[in-house]
Design a protein around this motif. Structure first.
Motif, short mmCIF file in Angstrom:
data_model
loop_
_atom_site.label_atom_id
_atom_site.label_comp_id
_atom_site.label_asym_id
_atom_site.label_seq_id
_atom_site.Cartn_x
_atom_site.Cartn_y
_atom_site.Cartn_z
N TYR A 458 0.84 -1.19 0.00
CA TYR A 458 0.00 0.00 0.00
C TYR A 458 0.88 1.24 0.00
CZ TYR A 458 0.96 -0.09 5.04
OH TYR A 458 1.58 -0.12 6.27
N ASN A 459 0.28 2.33 -0.44
CA ASN A 459 0.91 3.66 -0.41
C ASN A 459 0.09 4.58 0.47
OD1 ASN A 459 1.42 3.17 -3.88
ND2 ASN A 459 3.05 3.08 -2.36
N ILE A 460 0.75 5.51 1.11
CA ILE A 460 0.10 6.53 1.91
C ILE A 460 0.28 7.87 1.19
CG2 ILE A 460 0.13 7.77 4.12
CD1 ILE A 460 -1.03 4.97 4.30
N TYR A 461 -0.78 8.67 1.20
CA TYR A 461 -0.76 10.00 0.59
C TYR A 461 -1.06 11.05 1.65
CZ TYR A 461 -0.94 7.61 -3.92
OH TYR A 461 -0.66 6.82 -5.01
N VAL A 462 -0.31 12.14 1.63
CA VAL A 462 -0.57 13.28 2.51
C VAL A 462 -0.86 14.48 1.63
CG1 VAL A 462 0.43 14.87 4.19
CG2 VAL A 462 0.83 12.40 4.41
N ASN A 463 -2.05 15.03 1.77
CA ASN A 463 -2.50 16.15 0.94
C ASN A 463 -2.33 15.82 -0.54
OD1 ASN A 463 -3.05 17.49 3.34
ND2 ASN A 463 -1.09 18.57 3.35
N CYS A 507 4.51 14.55 10.62
CA CYS A 507 4.54 15.71 9.73
C CYS A 507 3.40 16.64 10.13
CB CYS A 507 4.43 15.30 8.26
SG CYS A 507 2.98 14.32 7.85
N GLN A 508 3.53 17.88 9.74
CA GLN A 508 2.55 18.90 10.11
C GLN A 508 1.66 19.24 8.92
OE1 GLN A 508 2.39 20.00 13.32
NE2 GLN A 508 4.05 18.56 13.76
N GLY A 509 0.52 19.82 9.23
CA GLY A 509 -0.35 20.34 8.18
C GLY A 509 -1.03 19.29 7.34
N ILE A 510 -1.43 18.17 7.96
CA ILE A 510 -2.14 17.13 7.22
C ILE A 510 -3.62 17.52 7.15
CG2 ILE A 510 -2.69 14.69 7.04
CD1 ILE A 510 -0.27 14.06 8.73
N ASP A 511 -4.07 17.88 5.99
CA ASP A 511 -5.48 18.19 5.79
C ASP A 511 -6.25 17.01 5.20
OD1 ASP A 511 -5.14 20.88 6.67
OD2 ASP A 511 -4.29 21.38 4.70
N VAL A 512 -5.57 16.29 4.30
CA VAL A 512 -6.20 15.15 3.63
C VAL A 512 -5.24 13.97 3.72
CG1 VAL A 512 -7.13 14.24 1.47
CG2 VAL A 512 -7.45 16.67 2.04
N HIS A 533 -9.01 9.17 -0.46
CA HIS A 533 -8.53 10.38 0.21
C HIS A 533 -9.63 10.89 1.14
CE1 HIS A 533 -4.97 10.64 -2.38
NE2 HIS A 533 -5.77 10.33 -3.39
N VAL A 534 -9.26 11.19 2.38
CA VAL A 534 -10.23 11.59 3.39
C VAL A 534 -9.86 12.97 3.93
CG1 VAL A 534 -11.29 11.02 5.61
CG2 VAL A 534 -10.63 9.18 4.02
N ASN A 535 -10.83 13.90 3.86
CA ASN A 535 -10.65 15.22 4.47
C ASN A 535 -10.79 15.06 5.99
OD1 ASN A 535 -11.65 17.84 5.65
ND2 ASN A 535 -11.16 18.54 3.57
N LEU A 536 -9.71 15.36 6.72
CA LEU A 536 -9.69 15.07 8.15
C LEU A 536 -10.62 15.99 8.93
CD1 LEU A 536 -5.91 14.30 8.73
CD2 LEU A 536 -7.81 12.71 8.46
N GLU A 537 -10.80 17.22 8.48
CA GLU A 537 -11.72 18.12 9.18
C GLU A 537 -13.15 17.59 9.09
OE1 GLU A 537 -13.09 22.83 9.24
OE2 GLU A 537 -11.49 22.15 7.90
N GLU A 538 -13.51 17.11 7.89
CA GLU A 538 -14.84 16.53 7.75
C GLU A 538 -14.97 15.23 8.54
OE1 GLU A 538 -15.52 16.01 3.63
OE2 GLU A 538 -15.52 18.17 3.15
N PHE A 539 -13.90 14.42 8.55
CA PHE A 539 -13.93 13.16 9.29
C PHE A 539 -14.10 13.43 10.78
CE2 PHE A 539 -11.95 9.57 11.48
CZ PHE A 539 -12.55 8.49 10.84
N LEU A 540 -13.37 14.42 11.30
CA LEU A 540 -13.51 14.76 12.71
C LEU A 540 -14.87 15.36 13.01
CD1 LEU A 540 -10.00 16.22 13.65
CD2 LEU A 540 -10.98 14.05 14.36
#
Length: 591
Positions: A458-463, A507-512, A533-540
Motif C-alpha cells: 500500500y501507499n500513503i498519501y498526505v494532501n 509531519c505537520q499540516g495534514i489536511d487530507v 482520500h479523506v478530508n480530516l476536518e470533515e472526518f472529525l
C-alpha cells in the motif's frame, strides 16, 4: 483443553522491531502473548522491597571507564565440540524500564559438549543476550560452573577501546535499613551481591533423559511486616563501578554491582528437530492453489491428501517447507492437533510451533476442528479459533498468527483483480508523538476472491502527495520506503500491520490523508484499488461531541471494525452517540 497459566501483557513489552525507552506510545492490545524478538517474559509486579543499586545498562556510559577486565579473561564465542539444541526455561529477574521484575522465560539455546569433560552454555542467563558461552566441567551426573566468568564486553559507543566487562557470578541476598525518601520512615531493602570467590560456583544436575537443571530454592523474607519470597542465591551478572573521592575526584577503587538480571531456576530440555518435523510422504501431491484466509491475513498454501491424512505446507514464511498434519474422519471432520513443530530459528532464538488457541488467546486448545467439504474443497472451522506460530508451548510468544482461519481451494487466476478499497477507521490528532491513523485494508479483490498478502502493498498519501517514510524520521524502518508491504510493522510507527493498520505520521499540516493498496499478480500485472482520500476536518466533524451533550449510546468495536457486545481486556474503538446524533470515536485500552 489447557488453560494459559501465565499471561504476557504485550503492551508492557518491546515489540519485535524495537523500542524507544521513555517515548510515549499507545498501548498494544492486551492479548496473552508478545511478539518474538521482544522481551518475552511473563510479567508479575516487581517485588517492592527488592531494589537495584546499579543504573540501567543504557546509563552505564555515565561512569568512568576503568578497564577492569583482567588480561587473562576472554569471551568464549565459538567453542569446539558437539552442539546440541535445548529448550531453555528459567525463573528469575530481569530489568524492565530501569526496575527489576520477576518473570518466567522460555527460549531455545544450545550447549556445546567439548573435550576433557568441558561443557559450554550459550547465553547462560536467559534475559541477557551476550552471544557468548560460559564453561563448566562434567563429573558424573553433575556439571560445575566455576565463576566469575567474563560473558560480555559492553560498548555503548562512547568508549570503544575500553568497554565495560560483565561477569557471570553466583550472588547472595543481602539486606539493610534505609530511610524512605518519600515518607522518611525506616524500611528494609534488599539487593544481591557477588559471593566470595571460594563459594562462587553453581552445580547443575543431569537427569537420566538428558535434561539439565539448576534449582536454588526461595525463602520467605520478612520485609517491613510483609512476607516476600526471594531466593537466597541467584545466578546473575555484575560489573565494576568506580569509587570516587567526592572532594578530589580521585578513583579510590571499584565496587561490584549486580546488573539486575538473574536466574535461580534453569531447565535445559534436549530437542531433536529431526524427530519433531512432520514428514510428507513422497507419494503425496501437494497442490499449491489453496488459500489460508484469516482475520489477520491471507496466504497461499499447499494441501495434500494421503488417505485419512491431510498435510498443510507453507504456513510459516521462515520455514516454507515445514508442514503440519491432520486427519479427516468418516464424519467429515478434519482435526489438526496443536503443538506441531515448524522449525528452529537461531536468529530469534526460538523453536517455533503451531499451536491452537481460542480466538482471544485466553485458552490453549488441544486441536482445531474443521468441517471438510470434499466437493467444495473447503475447510471451515466449527468455532472461532486462532492458529498461532509460537516460540513456546505453554505461553504464547508469537511470530505470526491466523485468527479464525479458513482453508479453501481457489482456481488459479481468480486472484487477478483489483483489491477492495481501503477505508479510514479512526484518526487521533497529534497527542505528543504523532498523528495516528487507523486504516482497514481488505485482502480480498473486487470479485470477492482472497489475495495473497505476501504480494500486497500500500501507499500513503498526505494532501494528495505520495508519502515517503524516511529513516531519519522513522528510525525503525530498514530503509526509506514508499511501497509498504502489507504485513510490515516496525512495532513503533506502524504499530499494527494491515489489515488493521495503525500508523503514526510525523509531519505537520495534514489536511487530507490517503491510502491505496495494490497487488502484484503472478501474471506480472499490478492490480490497484482506488486511491481513497479523506478530508480530516470533515472526518472529525462526524466524531466531535458538543460540551455537556447527553450520551445516548456507547458501542465498542475491535480494530477490524466489528462491534463487540461485551468487550474484554484489549484495545477497542469506543463510539459514543450523542443526543443530537453526533458521534465521538476514541481508542481505548480496557485492562
Amino acid at each position: 483443553m489447557r488453560k494459559i497459566l501465565t499471561l504476557i501483557l504485550a503492551g508492557s513489552l518491546m515489540t519485535a522491531w524495537g523500542q524507544h525507552p521513555g517515548t510515549a506510545k499507545v498501548p498494544a492490545p492486551q492479548r496473552p502473548g508478545t511478539a518474538i524478538g521482544a522481551d518475552a517474559q511473563t510479567q508479575h509486579p516487581a517485588t517492592p522491597s527488592l531494589i537495584q543499586k546499579t543504573p540501567p545498562r543504557s546509563d552505564l556510559h555515565r561512569a568512568p571507564r576503568l578497564g577492569q577486565s583482567r588480561a587473562e579473561d576472554q569471551l568464549i564465542l565459538a567453542p569446539e565440540g558437539e552442539k546440541r539444541l535445548y529448550d531453555f526455561t528459567s525463573e528469575g529477574f530481569y530489568i524492565y524500564w530501569g526496575s527489576i521484575t520477576y518473570g518466567r522465560t522460555s527460549t531455545a539455546t544450545n550447549i556445546v559438549w567439548g573435550t576433557n569433560d568441558d561443557v559450554y552454555f550459550y547465553n547462560p542467563l536467559t534475559n541477557l543476550g551476550t552471544e557468548s558461552y560460559s564453561v563448566g566441567h562434567v563429573d558424573g551426573d553433575k556439571i560445575t560452573l566455576q565463576m566469575p566468568q567474563l560473558i560480555d564486553l559492553y560498548d555503548d559507543g562512547f568508549y570503544p577501546d575500553n568497554p565495560v566487562p560483565f561477569y557471570l557470578s553466583k550472588m547472595q541476598l543481602t539486606q539493610w535499613e534505609r530511610e524512605n525518601p518519600d515518607t522518611g520512615e525506616t524500611e528494609m531493602v534488599f539487593d544481591y551481591v557477588p559471593v566470595a570467590d571460594e563459594d562462587n560456583y553453581a552445580t547443575y544436575t543431569i537427569q537420566a533423559d538428558g535434561t539439565i537443571t539448576l534449582d536454588w530454592p526461595r525463602a520467605n523474607i520478612n520485609a517491613n511486616n510483609q512476607l516476600v519470597e526471594l531466593p537466597e542465591y541467584i545466578l546473575g551478572s555484575y560489573y565494576d563501578m568506580p569509587i570516587e573521592d567526592e572532594d578530589t575526584g580521585e578513583i579510590l577503587g571499584t565496587e561490584r554491582y549486580w546488573y539486575g538480571v538473574a536466574d535461580w531456576q534453569q531447565t535445559y530440555t534436549l530437542v531433536d528437530p529431526d524427530q519433531l518435523e512432520v514428514k510428507i510422504p513422497d507419494t503425496v501431491d501437494m497442490d499449491p492453489n489453496w488459500v489460508l484466509a484469516s482475520d489477520s491475513g491471507t496466504r497461499f498454501v499447499k494441501v495434500g491428501f494421503d488417505g485419512e491424512d491431510v498435510y498443510l505446507q507453507g504456513i510459516c514464511d521462515l520455514f516454507p517447507d515445514a508442514a503440519i498434519k491432520g486427519q479427516i474422519d468418516t464424519d467429515g471432520m478434519a482435526r489438526f492437533p496443536s503443538d506441531q513443530f515448524l522449525g528452529y530459528t537461531e536468529y530469534y532464538g526460538y523453536f517455533l510451533y503451531l499451536i491452537v488457541a481460542d480466538y482471544d488467546w485466553r485458552e490453549l486448545l488441544d486441536e482445531i476442528e474443521f468441517v471438510y467439504d470434499a466437493d467444495a474443497k473447503t475447510f471451515t472451522p466449527i468455532e472461532e479459533y486462532s492458529w498461532v506460530i509460537s516460540g513456546n508451548l505453554q505461553t504464547i510468544i508469537y511470530y505470526a498468527y491466523y485468527d479464525d482461519p479458513h482453508i479453501s481451494y481457489q482456481t488459479p487466476g481468480d486472484d487477478l483483480a483489483n483489491p477492495v478499497d481501503p477505508s479510514l477507521v479512526y484518526y487521533l490528532p497529534d497527542w505528543g508523538y504523532g498523528e495516528e491513523f487507523g486504516w482497514l485494508i481488505p485482502h480480498v479483490n473486487v470479485d470477492g476472491f482472497q489475495l495473497d498478502t505476501s504480494r500486497m502493498y500500500y501507499n500513503i498519501y498526505v494532501n494528495y502527495e505520495l508519502y515517503t517514510f524516511y529513516t531519519d524520521e522513522y528510525m525503525e524502518f530498514p530503509e526509506d520506503m514508499v511501497d509498504i508491504p502489507y504485513d510490515f510493522t516496525d512495532g513503533w510507527d506502524i504499530y499494527f500491520p494491515a489489515p488493521d493498520l495503525d500508523l503514526f505520521l510525523h509531519c505537520q499540516g495534514i489536511d487530507v490523508i490517503g491510502c491505496q493498496s495494490f497487488y502484484r499478480g503472478s501474471d506480472g500485472v499490478t492490480y490497484r484499488s482506488n486511491p481513497v482520500h479523506v478530508n480530516l476536518e470533515e472526518f472529525l466533524g462526524m466524531n466531535v461531541a458538543k460540551p455537556d451533550m447527553e450520551v445516548r449510546r456507547v458501542d465498542y468495536y475491535n480494530l477490524r471494525g466489528q462491534r463487540v457486545d461485551r468487550p474484554g481486556p484489549g484495545l477497542y474503538l469506543r463510539v459514543s452517540t450523542m443526543a443530537d446524533g453526533s458521534r465521538l470515536t476514541e481508542k481505548v485500552a480496557i485492562p
